[in-house]
Design a protein around this motif. Sequence first.
Motif, mmCIF file in Angstrom:
data_model
loop_
_atom_site.group_PDB
_atom_site.id
_atom_site.type_symbol
_atom_site.label_atom_id
_atom_site.label_comp_id
_atom_site.label_asym_id
_atom_site.label_seq_id
_atom_site.Cartn_x
_atom_site.Cartn_y
_atom_site.Cartn_z
ATOM 1 N N ASN A 79 -10.055 61.437 32.176
ATOM 2 C CA ASN A 79 -9.621 62.723 32.746
ATOM 3 C C ASN A 79 -10.561 63.848 32.337
ATOM 4 O O ASN A 79 -10.182 64.752 31.578
ATOM 5 C CB ASN A 79 -8.186 63.029 32.298
ATOM 6 N N ILE A 87 -9.661 67.645 32.278
ATOM 7 C CA ILE A 87 -8.814 68.260 31.249
ATOM 8 C C ILE A 87 -9.689 68.587 30.052
ATOM 9 O O ILE A 87 -10.051 67.718 29.267
ATOM 10 C CB ILE A 87 -7.657 67.323 30.856
ATOM 11 N N ILE A 147 -1.767 70.625 28.817
ATOM 12 C CA ILE A 147 -1.569 70.026 30.133
ATOM 13 C C ILE A 147 -0.367 70.699 30.766
ATOM 14 O O ILE A 147 0.439 71.322 30.083
ATOM 15 C CB ILE A 147 -1.370 68.492 30.065
ATOM 16 N N GLN A 175 0.897 68.160 36.615
ATOM 17 C CA GLN A 175 -0.525 67.830 36.637
ATOM 18 C C GLN A 175 -0.721 66.321 36.744
ATOM 19 O O GLN A 175 -0.015 65.538 36.123
ATOM 20 C CB GLN A 175 -1.195 68.347 35.361
ATOM 21 N N GLU A 222 -14.128 72.723 37.132
ATOM 22 C CA GLU A 222 -12.895 71.955 36.985
ATOM 23 C C GLU A 222 -12.144 71.867 38.310
ATOM 24 O O GLU A 222 -11.637 70.804 38.675
ATOM 25 C CB GLU A 222 -12.000 72.569 35.913
ATOM 26 N N ASN A 271 -9.158 67.817 39.346
ATOM 27 C CA ASN A 271 -8.006 68.651 39.016
ATOM 28 C C ASN A 271 -7.703 69.676 40.108
ATOM 29 O O ASN A 271 -7.997 70.847 39.973
ATOM 30 C CB ASN A 271 -8.227 69.378 37.688
#
Length: 204
Positions: A50, A53, A59, A63, A162, A167
């Motif tokens: 991930n 992140i 978090i 998500q 990001e 994401n």
Amino acid sequence: MKKLIATVTLGISMLIATSPAFAYTAKSGDTMGSIAKANGMTLQELSKANPQISNLDLIYVGQNINTTKATTTTSTTTGYKQVTPASSSDKDLLARLVEAEAGGEPYAGKVAVAVVVLNRVDSADFPNSIHDVIYQSGQFSPVSNGQINNTPSADSVRAVNEALSENRSLGAGSLFFYNPSTAVSRWLDSRPTTIVIGHHVFKK
């Protein structure tokens, strides 16, 4: 009949092959450590899977978390695996908008502002490029007041990277955002709220 079965089997195989890598949606009380343990992974393995992140201690509910061990490499310059096409000039422009609109907002708010622009690019109701969405008449005040020309901070650049990675869950579905305490027009009040971050309310 055999041909039909083969066709159906092929269709199912294609669906499986194209299904999202994300296998878990974060819920209240979850931590990256607890998610890793529940999926038989180390925290390092979950972090590697991930790259979107950046802060393992932060978090968000809703998500998407990839619980498949990473097999692909990420960019050595951004730390994120870009999945949404964007030129370097598009990324710079988007970072400048993020800085102008959310320079004083939490990092998550910066990511969500970038996501709004990307969601608009994907929407049939808005132009189909980052440049044209940002410069659409009457949409973003920094374009008219000149703040779009200011140099973005490192956080704004990182937020764009990001948002361009996997994401897109932060503020998912958001097409608008505004600050209720400073907004002159309140027509957005009637639209569904997706998330509230800092001073900004995000809307569908």
